[in-house]
Design a protein around this motif. Structure first.
Motif, PDB file in Angstrom:
ATOM      1  N   LYS A  68       0.822  -1.202   0.000  1.00  0.00           N
ATOM      2  CA  LYS A  68       0.000   0.000   0.000  1.00  0.00           C
ATOM      3  C   LYS A  68       0.865   1.265   0.000  1.00  0.00           C
ATOM      4  O   LYS A  68       0.574   2.241  -0.699  1.00  0.00           O
ATOM      5  CB  LYS A  68      -0.921   0.015   1.227  1.00  0.00           C
ATOM      6  CG  LYS A  68      -2.036  -1.015   1.201  1.00  0.00           C
ATOM      7  CD  LYS A  68      -2.858  -0.921   2.477  1.00  0.00           C
ATOM      8  CE  LYS A  68      -3.970  -1.953   2.505  1.00  0.00           C
ATOM      9  NZ  LYS A  68      -4.735  -1.896   3.778  1.00  0.00           N
ATOM     10  N   THR A  69       1.935   1.245   0.798  1.00  0.00           N
ATOM     11  CA  THR A  69       2.791   2.420   0.887  1.00  0.00           C
ATOM     12  C   THR A  69       3.544   2.644  -0.413  1.00  0.00           C
ATOM     13  O   THR A  69       3.732   3.787  -0.846  1.00  0.00           O
ATOM     14  CB  THR A  69       3.776   2.282   2.062  1.00  0.00           C
ATOM     15  OG1 THR A  69       3.076   1.866   3.227  1.00  0.00           O
ATOM     16  CG2 THR A  69       4.468   3.609   2.341  1.00  0.00           C
ATOM     17  N   GLU A  70       3.988   1.572  -1.061  1.00  0.00           N
ATOM     18  CA  GLU A  70       4.619   1.700  -2.373  1.00  0.00           C
ATOM     19  C   GLU A  70       3.683   2.380  -3.359  1.00  0.00           C
ATOM     20  O   GLU A  70       4.088   3.282  -4.103  1.00  0.00           O
ATOM     21  CB  GLU A  70       5.002   0.317  -2.913  1.00  0.00           C
ATOM     22  CG  GLU A  70       6.187  -0.332  -2.246  1.00  0.00           C
ATOM     23  CD  GLU A  70       6.429  -1.733  -2.778  1.00  0.00           C
ATOM     24  OE1 GLU A  70       7.497  -2.291  -2.474  1.00  0.00           O
ATOM     25  OE2 GLU A  70       5.551  -2.276  -3.481  1.00  0.00           O
ATOM     26  N   TYR A  71       2.432   1.924  -3.352  1.00  0.00           N
ATOM     27  CA  TYR A  71       1.452   2.500  -4.275  1.00  0.00           C
ATOM     28  C   TYR A  71       1.234   3.974  -3.965  1.00  0.00           C
ATOM     29  O   TYR A  71       1.235   4.818  -4.867  1.00  0.00           O
ATOM     30  CB  TYR A  71       0.130   1.735  -4.175  1.00  0.00           C
ATOM     31  CG  TYR A  71      -0.929   2.260  -5.112  1.00  0.00           C
ATOM     32  CD1 TYR A  71      -1.038   1.777  -6.412  1.00  0.00           C
ATOM     33  CD2 TYR A  71      -1.816   3.261  -4.708  1.00  0.00           C
ATOM     34  CE1 TYR A  71      -1.993   2.272  -7.283  1.00  0.00           C
ATOM     35  CE2 TYR A  71      -2.781   3.759  -5.568  1.00  0.00           C
ATOM     36  CZ  TYR A  71      -2.860   3.257  -6.855  1.00  0.00           C
ATOM     37  OH  TYR A  71      -3.803   3.764  -7.717  1.00  0.00           O
ATOM     38  N   ARG A  75       2.134   7.067  -6.560  1.00  0.00           N
ATOM     39  CA  ARG A  75       1.083   7.967  -7.074  1.00  0.00           C
ATOM     40  C   ARG A  75       1.307   9.387  -6.580  1.00  0.00           C
ATOM     41  O   ARG A  75       0.994  10.344  -7.279  1.00  0.00           O
ATOM     42  CB  ARG A  75      -0.286   7.456  -6.657  1.00  0.00           C
ATOM     43  CG  ARG A  75      -1.000   6.602  -7.702  1.00  0.00           C
ATOM     44  CD  ARG A  75      -0.148   5.518  -8.275  1.00  0.00           C
ATOM     45  NE  ARG A  75      -0.804   4.777  -9.347  1.00  0.00           N
ATOM     46  CZ  ARG A  75      -0.338   3.659  -9.862  1.00  0.00           C
ATOM     47  NH1 ARG A  75       0.806   3.135  -9.403  1.00  0.00           N
ATOM     48  NH2 ARG A  75      -0.966   3.054 -10.866  1.00  0.00           N
ATOM     49  N   TRP A  76       1.823   9.552  -5.361  1.00  0.00           N
ATOM     50  CA  TRP A  76       2.140  10.903  -4.891  1.00  0.00           C
ATOM     51  C   TRP A  76       3.178  11.537  -5.817  1.00  0.00           C
ATOM     52  O   TRP A  76       3.009  12.672  -6.277  1.00  0.00           O
ATOM     53  CB  TRP A  76       2.663  10.849  -3.458  1.00  0.00           C
ATOM     54  CG  TRP A  76       3.087  12.190  -2.934  1.00  0.00           C
ATOM     55  CD1 TRP A  76       4.249  12.863  -3.205  1.00  0.00           C
ATOM     56  CD2 TRP A  76       2.339  13.047  -2.067  1.00  0.00           C
ATOM     57  NE1 TRP A  76       4.274  14.067  -2.569  1.00  0.00           N
ATOM     58  CE2 TRP A  76       3.109  14.211  -1.863  1.00  0.00           C
ATOM     59  CE3 TRP A  76       1.104  12.932  -1.444  1.00  0.00           C
ATOM     60  CZ2 TRP A  76       2.682  15.256  -1.051  1.00  0.00           C
ATOM     61  CZ3 TRP A  76       0.672  13.986  -0.642  1.00  0.00           C
ATOM     62  CH2 TRP A  76       1.455  15.123  -0.447  1.00  0.00           C
ATOM     63  N   HIS A 111       9.897   1.348  -7.699  1.00  0.00           N
ATOM     64  CA  HIS A 111      10.079   1.320  -6.243  1.00  0.00           C
ATOM     65  C   HIS A 111      11.271   0.422  -5.917  1.00  0.00           C
ATOM     66  O   HIS A 111      11.503  -0.576  -6.600  1.00  0.00           O
ATOM     67  CB  HIS A 111       8.871   0.726  -5.505  1.00  0.00           C
ATOM     68  CG  HIS A 111       7.544   1.230  -5.959  1.00  0.00           C
ATOM     69  ND1 HIS A 111       6.812   0.621  -6.956  1.00  0.00           N
ATOM     70  CD2 HIS A 111       6.813   2.278  -5.540  1.00  0.00           C
ATOM     71  CE1 HIS A 111       5.690   1.279  -7.129  1.00  0.00           C
ATOM     72  NE2 HIS A 111       5.657   2.292  -6.281  1.00  0.00           N
ATOM     73  N   SER A 112      11.981   0.772  -4.847  1.00  0.00           N
ATOM     74  CA  SER A 112      13.052  -0.108  -4.379  1.00  0.00           C
ATOM     75  C   SER A 112      13.506   0.311  -2.993  1.00  0.00           C
ATOM     76  O   SER A 112      13.941   1.457  -2.806  1.00  0.00           O
ATOM     77  CB  SER A 112      14.244  -0.072  -5.342  1.00  0.00           C
ATOM     78  OG  SER A 112      15.291  -0.904  -4.886  1.00  0.00           O
ATOM     79  N   LYS A 113      13.369  -0.602  -2.037  1.00  0.00           N
ATOM     80  CA  LYS A 113      13.951  -0.428  -0.703  1.00  0.00           C
ATOM     81  C   LYS A 113      13.638   0.928  -0.095  1.00  0.00           C
ATOM     82  O   LYS A 113      14.534   1.675   0.325  1.00  0.00           O
ATOM     83  CB  LYS A 113      15.470  -0.634  -0.766  1.00  0.00           C
ATOM     84  CG  LYS A 113      15.914  -1.972  -1.280  1.00  0.00           C
ATOM     85  CD  LYS A 113      15.580  -3.099  -0.330  1.00  0.00           C
ATOM     86  CE  LYS A 113      16.142  -4.429  -0.822  1.00  0.00           C
ATOM     87  NZ  LYS A 113      15.804  -5.539   0.085  1.00  0.00           N
TER      88      LYS A 113
END
Length: 241
Positions: A68-71, A75-76, A111-113
């Motif tokens: 969820k946080t990656e998404y 998007r932000w 996204h990565s780490k």
């Protein structure tokens, strides 16, 4: 000094949630921008999406906080990049989970780490964008993945390199091929894999299969990259001619 063609950023009517921090923005070229941020899944709260005014897709409602946080972070960053180009909106998510960009824009999310990054372009001047970031592979993991990621031709060019040099070269090619897929899949609608392209020259990837009438076997696609302490960022931005 070169004059920027970006539109002024209007103050937003939303707030940055606590799980996001360290926003950076960059104009790569005219009509091509990159935005990135750090994210912390442990700081995602029930109101994070509403605070950011970003809808949570129903398909992610039961996902773990990390996803969820990656998404949310992606998007932000995408919305911030679109605003830099004078555009509004947030990318949706297609059936294949790829971003659906608002009219007038093309882009890519990676996204990565704990880091999310987005590259977005004005579709009037840019045909497609692919962006990927990877942590440096260890020598052991690079050796395990080498045959999966690299063609025989690419593996031959690893001879004589130290284990660390081999690992870094494999990581770079891995990232570049991910960027290639993100750039060309939306244009062709055809999936392809690591052995369907090869790095024959330092700054280009060569297609080893035909994806469409425009993207045929033998087509060369330029890519760029930046090496970082923790990994590599690669991207492909295809201009309209």
């Amino acid at each position: 000094m070169q004059q920027s063609h970006l539109q002024p950023i209007v103050m937003p009517d939303y707030q940055r949630p606590q799980c996001l921090s360290t926003i950076h923005r960059e104009e790569i070229a005219d009509g091509l921008v990159r935005v990135g941020c750090r994210y912390q899944a442990e700081r995602l709260f029930d109101d994070s999406f509403s605070l950011a005014a970003i809808p949570l897709p129903a398909s992610l409602a039961s996902s773990v906080n990390k996803r969820k946080t990656e998404y949310l972070a992606g998007r932000w960053c995408a919305r911030e990049a679109l605003r830099m180009l004078g555009l509004d909106g947030i990318p949706g998510m297609g059936a294949d989970r790829a971003p659906l960009w608002p009219e007038g824009a093309v882009g890519s999310i990676t996204h990565s780490k704990g880091t999310a990054e987005v590259m977005v372009a004005d579709a009037r001047h840019w045909l497609a964008v692919g962006l990927d970031t990877e942590q440096w592979l260890t020598a052991e993991r690079a050796d395990r993945l080498c045959r999966e990621l690299l063609t025989a031709e690419e593996r031959e060019k690893l001879k004589g390199l130290s284990p660390m040099q081999r690992a870094n070269r494999i990581t770079l090619i891995f990232s570049a091929k991910e960027s290639l897929f993100k750039a060309l899949y939306p244009l062709t609608g055809k999936r392809f894999y690591f052995h369907d392209a090869a790095r024959r020259n330092p700054h280009t990837l060569t297609l080893l299969t035909t994806l469409s009438d425009q993207w045929k076997q033998g087509s060369e696609v330029p890519f760029r990259w930046r090496e970082r302490q923790q990994g590599v960022l690669s991207w492909i931005a295809l201009p309209r001619y």
